[in-house]
Design an enzyme around this catalytic site. Structure first.
Site, PDB file in Angstrom:
ATOM      1  N   SER A  88       0.822  -1.218   0.000  1.00 24.04           N
ATOM      2  CA  SER A  88       0.000   0.000   0.000  1.00 24.04           C
ATOM      3  C   SER A  88       0.856   1.269   0.000  1.00 24.04           C
ATOM      4  CB  SER A  88      -0.904   0.004   1.233  1.00 24.04           C
ATOM      5  OG  SER A  88      -1.706  -1.145   1.259  1.00 24.04           O
TER       6      SER A  88
ATOM      7  N   CYS B  86      -2.123  -5.964   2.583  1.00 29.66           N
ATOM      8  CA  CYS B  86      -3.528  -5.564   2.556  1.00 29.66           C
ATOM      9  C   CYS B  86      -4.296  -6.306   1.472  1.00 29.66           C
ATOM     10  CB  CYS B  86      -3.622  -4.051   2.341  1.00 29.66           C
ATOM     11  SG  CYS B  86      -5.312  -3.489   2.124  1.00 29.66           S
TER      12      CYS B  86
ATOM     13  N   CYS C 218      -6.371  -7.071   4.685  1.00 28.38           N
ATOM     14  CA  CYS C 218      -7.665  -6.372   4.637  1.00 28.38           C
ATOM     15  C   CYS C 218      -8.639  -6.940   3.615  1.00 28.38           C
ATOM     16  CB  CYS C 218      -7.454  -4.888   4.299  1.00 28.38           C
ATOM     17  SG  CYS C 218      -5.992  -4.165   5.022  1.00 28.38           S
TER      18      CYS C 218
ATOM     19  N   LYS D 265      -9.611 -10.780   4.030  1.00 28.48           N
ATOM     20  CA  LYS D 265     -10.269 -10.832   5.355  1.00 28.48           C
ATOM     21  C   LYS D 265     -11.674 -10.255   5.283  1.00 28.48           C
ATOM     22  CE  LYS D 265     -10.426  -7.511   7.765  1.00 28.48           C
ATOM     23  NZ  LYS D 265      -9.458  -6.834   8.595  1.00 28.48           N
TER      24      LYS D 265
ATOM     25  N   TYR E 194      -6.255  -7.258  16.905  1.00 31.24           N
ATOM     26  CA  TYR E 194      -7.144  -7.100  15.752  1.00 31.24           C
ATOM     27  C   TYR E 194      -7.328  -8.440  15.024  1.00 31.24           C
ATOM     28  CZ  TYR E 194      -6.683  -1.946  14.727  1.00 31.24           C
ATOM     29  OH  TYR E 194      -6.727  -0.577  14.696  1.00 31.24           O
TER      30      TYR E 194
ATOM     31  N   GLU F 232     -10.736 -10.582  14.912  1.00 28.68           N
ATOM     32  CA  GLU F 232     -11.479 -10.588  13.643  1.00 28.68           C
ATOM     33  C   GLU F 232     -11.622 -12.008  13.101  1.00 28.68           C
ATOM     34  OE1 GLU F 232     -10.536  -6.147  11.842  1.00 28.68           O
ATOM     35  OE2 GLU F 232      -9.404  -7.832  11.053  1.00 28.68           O
TER      36      GLU F 232
ATOM     37  N   HIS G 231     -33.416   9.866  10.391  1.00 24.73           N
ATOM     38  CA  HIS G 231     -34.330   8.985  11.117  1.00 24.73           C
ATOM     39  C   HIS G 231     -35.090   8.070  10.169  1.00 24.73           C
ATOM     40  CE1 HIS G 231     -36.612   7.759  14.598  1.00 24.73           C
ATOM     41  NE2 HIS G 231     -37.714   7.863  13.876  1.00 24.73           N
TER      42      HIS G 231
ATOM     43  N   GLU H 238     -28.029   8.248  14.037  1.00 30.35           N
ATOM     44  CA  GLU H 238     -28.594   9.500  14.571  1.00 30.35           C
ATOM     45  C   GLU H 238     -28.341   9.635  16.079  1.00 30.35           C
ATOM     46  OE1 GLU H 238     -32.926   9.936  14.676  1.00 30.35           O
ATOM     47  OE2 GLU H 238     -33.148   7.773  14.531  1.00 30.35           O
TER      48      GLU H 238
HETATM   49  P1  NDP Z   1      -1.884  -6.753  17.695  1.00 30.62           P
HETATM   50  O1  NDP Z   1      -0.689  -6.000  18.052  1.00 30.62           O
HETATM   51  O2  NDP Z   1      -3.161  -6.042  17.398  1.00 30.62           O
HETATM   52  O3  NDP Z   1      -2.209  -7.824  18.825  1.00 30.62           O
HETATM   53  C1  NDP Z   1      -1.267  -8.741  19.241  1.00 30.62           C
HETATM   54  C2  NDP Z   1      -1.917  -9.634  20.281  1.00 30.62           C
HETATM   55  O4  NDP Z   1      -1.025 -10.693  20.605  1.00 30.62           O
HETATM   56  C3  NDP Z   1      -2.247  -8.921  21.565  1.00 30.62           C
HETATM   57  O5  NDP Z   1      -3.502  -9.362  22.001  1.00 30.62           O
HETATM   58  C4  NDP Z   1      -1.146  -9.367  22.508  1.00 30.62           C
HETATM   59  O6  NDP Z   1      -1.563  -9.477  23.831  1.00 30.62           O
HETATM   60  C5  NDP Z   1      -0.881 -10.764  22.007  1.00 30.62           C
HETATM   61  N1  NDP Z   1       0.456 -11.276  22.274  1.00 30.62           N
HETATM   62  C6  NDP Z   1       1.633 -10.781  21.854  1.00 30.62           C
HETATM   63  N2  NDP Z   1       2.643 -11.560  22.237  1.00 30.62           N
HETATM   64  C7  NDP Z   1       2.103 -12.593  22.923  1.00 30.62           C
HETATM   65  C8  NDP Z   1       2.617 -13.731  23.579  1.00 30.62           C
HETATM   66  N3  NDP Z   1       3.913 -13.983  23.599  1.00 30.62           N
HETATM   67  N4  NDP Z   1       1.742 -14.556  24.183  1.00 30.62           N
HETATM   68  C9  NDP Z   1       0.423 -14.325  24.169  1.00 30.62           C
HETATM   69  N5  NDP Z   1      -0.131 -13.258  23.571  1.00 30.62           N
HETATM   70  C10 NDP Z   1       0.700 -12.401  22.954  1.00 30.62           C
HETATM   71  O7  NDP Z   1      -1.413  -7.665  16.483  1.00 30.62           O
HETATM   72  P2  NDP Z   1      -2.189  -8.404  15.324  1.00 30.62           P
HETATM   73  O8  NDP Z   1      -1.249  -9.476  14.903  1.00 30.62           O
HETATM   74  O9  NDP Z   1      -3.565  -8.788  15.742  1.00 30.62           O
HETATM   75  O10 NDP Z   1      -2.305  -7.284  14.215  1.00 30.62           O
HETATM   76  C11 NDP Z   1      -1.131  -6.627  13.727  1.00 30.62           C
HETATM   77  C12 NDP Z   1      -1.458  -5.245  13.233  1.00 30.62           C
HETATM   78  O11 NDP Z   1      -2.180  -5.342  12.034  1.00 30.62           O
HETATM   79  C13 NDP Z   1      -2.330  -4.446  14.191  1.00 30.62           C
HETATM   80  O12 NDP Z   1      -1.565  -3.670  15.053  1.00 30.62           O
HETATM   81  C14 NDP Z   1      -3.158  -3.602  13.280  1.00 30.62           C
HETATM   82  O13 NDP Z   1      -2.610  -2.314  13.208  1.00 30.62           O
HETATM   83  C15 NDP Z   1      -3.095  -4.279  11.943  1.00 30.62           C
HETATM   84  N6  NDP Z   1      -4.427  -4.782  11.591  1.00 30.62           N
HETATM   85  C16 NDP Z   1      -5.436  -3.909  11.372  1.00 30.62           C
HETATM   86  C17 NDP Z   1      -6.710  -4.361  11.079  1.00 30.62           C
HETATM   87  C18 NDP Z   1      -7.816  -3.392  10.866  1.00 30.62           C
HETATM   88  O14 NDP Z   1      -7.542  -2.216  10.636  1.00 30.62           O
HETATM   89  N7  NDP Z   1      -9.072  -3.806  10.946  1.00 30.62           N
HETATM   90  C19 NDP Z   1      -6.994  -5.784  10.961  1.00 30.62           C
HETATM   91  C20 NDP Z   1      -5.868  -6.619  11.228  1.00 30.62           C
HETATM   92  C21 NDP Z   1      -4.638  -6.121  11.515  1.00 30.62           C
HETATM   93  P3  NDP Z   1      -1.592  -8.210  24.810  1.00 30.62           P
HETATM   94  O15 NDP Z   1      -2.762  -7.398  24.423  1.00 30.62           O
HETATM   95  O16 NDP Z   1      -1.739  -8.833  26.144  1.00 30.62           O
HETATM   96  O17 NDP Z   1      -0.299  -7.513  24.617  1.00 30.62           O
END
Ligand code: NDP
Length: 450
Positions: free
Chosen positions: A14, A42, A47, A50, A176, A180, A439, A444
């Site tokens: 992107s 993406c 994106c 998905k 995320y 999702e 409405h 709203e």
């Molecule tokens: P995120 O950073 O959103 O989430 C990572 C998750 O993994 C968190 O819940 C974290 O837990 C957990 N985690 C990390 N390390 C460990 C571990 N060692 N053991 C257990 N749990 C762990 O990453 P994603 O991979 O879900 O997504 C990556 C990026 O992609 C996002 O930051 C987002 O910006 C982008 N994205 C955007 C979307 C959208 O706009 N709709 C859709 C999909 C991705 P904890 O919370 O406890 O740290």
């Protein structure tokens, strides 16, 4: 010194494509290297596929809701293979669209893995090119933490190629992607168990939004195991056994084929040759200043390979800002405030601006007033479901400015996109109040909260 290219972009995702096309439109000679399909995460693994599968996953609810409106019962079944091949055909179509767009923009595409040989020279296979300026836009890839057997777990990319629908999936992570995918797979008919290490999914989002999504997911039938640690993943003939520790007790969960790790993403900087330049890294990400410039002054970086926000529209905007600044004679900065984002869970959620906690931390609790509405939207009355919509505004009482808007419910992404414009313009609560509602709509409610 003359160079073959004014700008050479590494990575046709992107951010890279946006920068390349904009720079070429300004008259620059531009090349771009890509070692995979055009469009990046993406389009190919994120994106786009998905969201198409999220759409697919929501039909069973619609079939069921229709009965509340007088339609007869529907006995629909999912042809998983057909869904996957249609999704992939759409991705291939988009790859072609990108190819034509780059071609008509006069951007030279070079297929292959690029490696920096020095600050102005890049090798792509046998070919060497030189460029005055270089943009690194290589994106990021899923992290696999150090859990025994983690290599047995798929990452989200692989799901789009699964030949058969998984019956039971253990999803690791609460971000995320995991959330999702949990909702999407559940909607498609797979049994889903989501393991998170804290008490709630979606850390960083507004607390009420997190609670609302998690509660709804559990109500829908997803099993979320909180405060749990995955200690082992073992492949057997029966499937994949995931060992989970929660409150000192161990539980073994057998998934038929898939355990899916969605534990964050790290920049794709391996083998990029950064050591041949002055480009610096910190915590695995390329360090850039507010002009997207690395420590090597002619090399820039945008998108997921930097430590900024990992969102497609952010990368696109960064790429365009950079191209306009370098080649368009219109220097400008990317602003990172009020970036809206959606989480395509079911229920969907979207948000822009500060969470309640962030607003209190920045302004103090005395200044912050929260307006909140939780209701069943009209659609669910005849459908006979207790699905709740949540809307929330976080307001600075001193200036009356709306600092944050959060929503969980149908079409949240579509609604918050419009609200984001008003926040970007500095809208006050009085501006919201003075806006006439549409409405009957759920949206709203954003202009009628008292
Ligand atoms: P995120 O950073 O959103 O989430 C990572 C998750 O993994 C968190 O819940 C974290 O837990 C957990 N985690 C990390 N390390 C460990 C571990 N060692 N053991 C257990 N749990 C762990 O990453 P994603 O991979 O879900 O997504 C990556 C990026 O992609 C996002 O930051 C987002 O910006 C982008 N994205 C955007 C979307 C959208 O706009 N709709 C859709 C999909 C991705 P904890 O919370 O406890 O740290």
């Amino acid at each position: 010194m003359t160079y073959e290219f004014d700008l050479f972009v590494i990575g046709a995702g992107s951010g890279g494509i946006a920068a390349a096309r904009r720079a070429a439109a300004h008259g620059a000679t531009v090349g771009i290297a890509e070692n995979d399909r055009l469009g990046g995460t993406c389009v190919n693994r994120g994106c786009v596929p998905k969201k198409l599968m999220v759409y697919a996953s929501r039909f069973p609810d619609v079939f069921q809701d229709a009965q509340g409106y007088g339609w007869s019962e529907t006995h629909a079944t999912l042809d998983w293979q057909q869904m996957i091949s249609k999704v992939n055909a759409e991705v291939t179509r988009l790859n072609g669209v990108y190819e034509r767009m780059l071609d008509t923009s006069n951007v030279q595409v070079i297929q292959g893995r690029a490696q920096l040989l020095d600050a102005h020279t890049i090798a792509i296979g046998d070919r060497k090119v030189t460029a005055d300026k270089i943009l690194i836009a290589v994106g990021a890839a899923p992290v696999r933490p150090n859990i025994p057997g983690i290599e047995r777990a798929l990452v989200s990319d692989a799901l789009f190629e699964l030949p058969k629908q998984p019956q039971r999936v253990v999803l690791l992570g609460g971000g995320y992607i995991a959330s999702e995918f949990a909702c999407m797979l559940h909607g498609l008919g797979t049994e889903v168990i989501q393991v998170i290490r804290k008490d709630k999914i979606l850390r960083g989002f507004d607390e009420d939004l997190r609670t609302q999504i998690q509660t709804a997911m559990i109500q829908h039938g997803i099993r979320i195991i909180p405060n749990a640690e995955v200690t082992q993943i073992i492949q057997s003939e029966a499937g994949v056994t995931v060992t989970i520790h929660q409150d000192g007790a161990a539980e073994l969960i057998l998934a038929d084929v898939v355990s899916l790790a969605a534990l964050g993403r790290r920049p794709n900087t391996d083998y990029l040759g950064l050591e041949n330049t002055l480009v610096e890294m910190a915590q695995g990400a390329i360090v850039v200043d507010r002009h997207h410039r690395t420590a090597e002054t002619n090399i820039y970086a945008v998108g997921d390979c930097t430590s900024k926000i990992q969102l497609t529209p952010v990368a696109i905007n960064e790429g365009r800002v950079l191209a306009d600044t370098l080649f368009g004679g219109t220097p400008r900065l990317m602003h990172y405030d009020n970036i809206p984002t959606a989480i395509f869970t079911t229920p969907e959620a979207a948000t822009v601006g500060l969470t309640e906690a962030e607003a209190i931390a920045q302004y103090g609790s005395d200044r912050i007033k929260v307006f909140q509405s939780r209701f069943r939207s009209m659609y669910y009355t005849l459908a006979g479901k207790d699905e709740k919509t949540l809307m929330k505004l976080v307001v600075d009482q001193e200036t009356d400015k709306v600092l944050g808007a959060h929503m969980v419910g149908d079409h949240a992404a579509e609604i918050i996109q419009g609200i984001a414009i008003s926040l970007k313009m500095g809208a006050t609560k009085a501006n919201f109040d003075a806006t006439v509602g549409i409405h009957p709509s759920a949206a709203e409610e954003f202009v009628t909260m008292r």
